[in-house]
Design a protein around this motif. Structure first.
Motif, PDB file in Angstrom:
ATOM      1  N   ARG A 117      -9.286  -0.310  10.465  1.00 11.13           N
ATOM      2  CA  ARG A 117     -10.233  -1.048   9.392  1.00 11.13           C
ATOM      3  C   ARG A 117     -10.859   0.066   8.651  1.00 11.13           C
ATOM      4  N   ALA A 118     -11.134  -0.131   7.408  1.00  9.03           N
ATOM      5  CA  ALA A 118     -11.862   0.818   6.356  1.00  9.03           C
ATOM      6  C   ALA A 118     -13.003   0.029   5.790  1.00  9.03           C
ATOM      7  N   ILE A 119     -14.012   0.858   5.880  1.00  9.27           N
ATOM      8  CA  ILE A 119     -15.457   0.116   5.304  1.00  9.27           C
ATOM      9  C   ILE A 119     -15.827   1.272   4.164  1.00  9.27           C
ATOM     10  N   GLY A 120     -16.347   0.556   3.116  1.00 12.27           N
ATOM     11  CA  GLY A 120     -16.705   1.357   2.098  1.00 12.27           C
ATOM     12  C   GLY A 120     -16.363   0.886   0.752  1.00 12.27           C
ATOM     13  N   GLU A 121     -16.665   1.411  -0.069  1.00 14.24           N
ATOM     14  CA  GLU A 121     -16.074   1.183  -1.542  1.00 14.24           C
ATOM     15  C   GLU A 121     -14.754   1.916  -1.778  1.00 14.24           C
ATOM     16  N   ILE A 122     -13.762   0.836  -1.089  1.00 14.32           N
ATOM     17  CA  ILE A 122     -12.398   1.439  -1.168  1.00 14.32           C
ATOM     18  C   ILE A 122     -11.759   1.541  -2.701  1.00 14.32           C
ATOM     19  N   GLU A 123     -12.369   0.617  -3.452  1.00 10.31           N
ATOM     20  CA  GLU A 123     -11.855   0.538  -4.938  1.00 10.31           C
ATOM     21  C   GLU A 123     -11.930   1.730  -5.609  1.00 10.31           C
ATOM     22  N   MET A 124     -13.023   2.831  -4.969  1.00 13.64           N
ATOM     23  CA  MET A 124     -13.133   3.971  -5.934  1.00 13.64           C
ATOM     24  C   MET A 124     -12.292   5.114  -5.618  1.00 13.64           C
ATOM     25  N   LEU A 125     -11.421   4.882  -4.467  1.00 17.75           N
ATOM     26  CA  LEU A 125     -10.508   5.978  -4.025  1.00 17.75           C
ATOM     27  C   LEU A 125      -9.131   5.881  -4.839  1.00 17.75           C
ATOM     28  N   PRO A 126      -8.496   6.950  -4.954  1.00 23.84           N
ATOM     29  CA  PRO A 126      -7.248   6.856  -5.572  1.00 23.84           C
ATOM     30  C   PRO A 126      -6.381   6.020  -5.005  1.00 23.84           C
ATOM     31  N   GLU A 127      -5.479   5.444  -6.104  1.00 24.53           N
ATOM     32  CA  GLU A 127      -4.723   4.215  -5.783  1.00 24.53           C
ATOM     33  C   GLU A 127      -3.647   4.578  -4.564  1.00 24.53           C
ATOM     34  N   ARG A 128      -3.275   5.858  -4.259  1.00 21.31           N
ATOM     35  CA  ARG A 128      -2.385   6.118  -3.152  1.00 21.31           C
ATOM     36  C   ARG A 128      -3.234   5.799  -1.804  1.00 21.31           C
ATOM     37  N   VAL A 129      -4.545   6.182  -1.812  1.00 18.05           N
ATOM     38  CA  VAL A 129      -5.420   5.915  -0.528  1.00 18.05           C
ATOM     39  C   VAL A 129      -5.477   4.492  -0.383  1.00 18.05           C
ATOM     40  N   GLN A 130      -5.903   3.690  -1.410  1.00 22.22           N
ATOM     41  CA  GLN A 130      -6.081   2.370  -1.166  1.00 22.22           C
ATOM     42  C   GLN A 130      -4.637   1.793  -0.633  1.00 22.22           C
ATOM     43  N   GLU A 131      -3.401   2.187  -0.996  1.00 18.02           N
ATOM     44  CA  GLU A 131      -2.337   1.538  -0.458  1.00 18.02           C
ATOM     45  C   GLU A 131      -2.221   2.047   0.898  1.00 18.02           C
ATOM     46  N   ALA A 132      -2.387   3.133   1.341  1.00 22.92           N
ATOM     47  CA  ALA A 132      -2.370   3.773   2.605  1.00 22.92           C
ATOM     48  C   ALA A 132      -3.378   2.793   3.551  1.00 22.92           C
ATOM     49  N   VAL A 133      -4.281   2.693   3.059  1.00 19.72           N
ATOM     50  CA  VAL A 133      -5.477   1.790   3.798  1.00 19.72           C
ATOM     51  C   VAL A 133      -4.931   0.345   4.006  1.00 19.72           C
ATOM     52  N   ASP A 134      -4.401  -0.229   2.998  1.00 17.81           N
ATOM     53  CA  ASP A 134      -3.835  -1.491   3.110  1.00 17.81           C
ATOM     54  C   ASP A 134      -2.704  -1.608   4.038  1.00 17.81           C
ATOM     55  N   TYR A 135      -1.938  -0.459   4.108  1.00 19.89           N
ATOM     56  CA  TYR A 135      -0.828  -0.555   5.064  1.00 19.89           C
ATOM     57  C   TYR A 135      -1.442  -0.298   6.441  1.00 19.89           C
ATOM     58  N   ASP A 142      -3.508  -7.763  13.853  1.00 15.71           N
ATOM     59  CA  ASP A 142      -3.495  -8.554  14.982  1.00 15.71           C
ATOM     60  C   ASP A 142      -4.103  -7.871  15.914  1.00 15.71           C
ATOM     61  N   TYR A 143      -4.413  -6.929  16.005  1.00 15.83           N
ATOM     62  CA  TYR A 143      -5.132  -6.073  16.997  1.00 15.83           C
ATOM     63  C   TYR A 143      -6.769  -6.148  17.134  1.00 15.83           C
ATOM     64  N   ASP A 144      -7.258  -6.220  18.281  1.00 14.06           N
ATOM     65  CA  ASP A 144      -8.771  -5.982  18.319  1.00 14.06           C
ATOM     66  C   ASP A 144      -9.404  -5.550  19.756  1.00 14.06           C
ATOM     67  N   ARG A 145      -8.361  -5.316  20.481  1.00 17.52           N
ATOM     68  CA  ARG A 145      -8.700  -4.755  21.945  1.00 17.52           C
ATOM     69  C   ARG A 145      -9.832  -3.384  21.629  1.00 17.52           C
ATOM     70  N   PHE A 146      -9.203  -2.846  20.607  1.00 18.85           N
ATOM     71  CA  PHE A 146     -10.010  -1.474  20.351  1.00 18.85           C
ATOM     72  C   PHE A 146     -10.303  -1.420  18.897  1.00 18.85           C
ATOM     73  N   VAL A 147     -11.435  -1.250  18.289  1.00 20.52           N
ATOM     74  CA  VAL A 147     -11.406  -1.253  16.744  1.00 20.52           C
ATOM     75  C   VAL A 147     -11.821   0.283  16.278  1.00 20.52           C
ATOM     76  N   LEU A 148     -11.108   0.699  15.275  1.00 27.19           N
ATOM     77  CA  LEU A 148     -11.255   1.943  14.666  1.00 27.19           C
ATOM     78  C   LEU A 148     -11.760   1.756  13.178  1.00 27.19           C
ATOM     79  N   ASN A 149     -12.931   1.893  12.831  1.00 24.14           N
ATOM     80  CA  ASN A 149     -13.317   1.798  11.623  1.00 24.14           C
ATOM     81  C   ASN A 149     -13.284   3.130  10.924  1.00 24.14           C
ATOM     82  N   ILE A 150     -12.796   3.246   9.650  1.00 21.19           N
ATOM     83  CA  ILE A 150     -13.071   4.469   9.016  1.00 21.19           C
ATOM     84  C   ILE A 150     -13.653   4.269   7.659  1.00 21.19           C
TER      85      ILE A 150
END
Length: 314
Positions: A117-135, A142-150
């Protein structure tokens, strides 16, 4: 020869620390500081430091899973970082895109059911980063056994400010009554998905400050904090285990304090409060040194809530 001895000593130290640790925090948050200083010290530039730091990030993810941590939040890019030179940020954005997609496709991420998951003002980032975050988020949704927040384009106070504005707008519109505002009201407006309270903050690089990182979830939970001097690319498993040990000591101290307070207050409480105080003593009795522990029958509570027997002195 010296390097071999150092590696041998580090391995022994890791084993000693591993034996000292009996549990793990649920949520660890890391301020990955020192990538650029690490690169400069080695005669390189910032991107080299960021790439070396990315390798440490992968190791830390494995260490967290090894000891039983369930959620890891990494402070990868703050809102203040936009002030750095464009060429440096552009290379960092390229690295973020590469690693987000790499993590999202990694077998170990899917085998261990890691939700990214990504937390923060993601819309401030370049479009390519937003697309990578979305991907990455879609691939692991579907996973929640371990959560990685960036944490990307992240600022703790700005998130709290936005949440407060949202609440004020709803109150002004008559959609929310002031007396209905509680902790959950704020938390629902901080992030798209729930974030656990932070138990331990780790900061590398030598600075002893938490830099506005997860103030609601860390400071509100009185998280333990571990500051260490190695730059992020140099952060070792021994350093990580020292951080876990700091958390355990903090928890032990907190439990002892609760038990001592409950014991000290038992004699002054009203009848209706005595059963609750007794339950606190029962929960935390084992946290006290042996000489301070009351016997299990030292404070029996009668059916009417009265304390039977004499109260213990302070």
């Amino acid at each position: 020869m010296k390097r071999w001895l150092r590696q041998r000593a580090d391995a022994i130290y890791e084993r000693v620390l591993s034996r000292e640790i009996s549990g793990a925090p649920t949520h660890v948050a890391v301020i990955q500081d020192g990538n650029r200083r690490y690169a400069r010290r080695r005669g390189g530039d910032a991107p080299e430091g960021h790439r070396a730091g990315a390798q440490t990030t992968e190791r830390v993810l494995e260490w967290c899973q090894d000891v039983g941590v369930e959620e890891l939040t990494l402070y990868a890019f703050s809102t203040e970082n936009f002030e750095r030179p464009d060429e440096e940020n552009e290379e960092l954005f390229d690295l973020l895109c590469e690693k987000l997609r790499e993590f999202a496709d990694a077998d170990r991420v899917h085998e261990n059911e890691v939700g990214i998951r990504a937390i923060g003002e993601i819309e401030m980032l370049p479009e390519r980063v937003q697309e990578a975050v979305d991907y990455a988020e879609r691939r692991t949704s579907d996973y929640d056994r371990f959560v990685l927040n960036i944490a990307l384009a992240y600022g703790g106070r700005s998130r709290l400010l936005e949440a407060a504005r949202d609440v004020a707008t709803e109150v002004d519109a008559g959609e929310l009554e002031p007396e209905e505002i509680d902790v959950e009201t704020i938390e629902r407006r901080l992030y798209d998905q729930p974030v656990r309270d932070v138990d331990l903050i780790i900061r590398t690089g030598g600075d002893e400050r938490t830099s506005n990182f997860l103030p609601w979830h860390a400071n509100g939970n009185e998280a333990a904090v571990f500051f260490c001097t190695p730059y992020w690319p140099e952060f070792s498993k021994a350093d990580f285990l020292r951080g876990i040990r700091t958390y355990e000591h903090r928890e032990e101290s907190w439990r002892r304090t609760r038990a001592r307070r409950a014991l000290a207050l038992l004699g002054a409480l009203s009848d209706t409060e005595l059963p609750e105080a007794r339950s606190v003593v029962d929960r935390f009795r084992d946290s006290l040194p042996t000489g301070e522990r009351p016997a299990e029958d030292e404070f029996p509570v009668g059916e009417d809530g009265d304390l039977e027997g004499e109260p213990i002195a302070d």
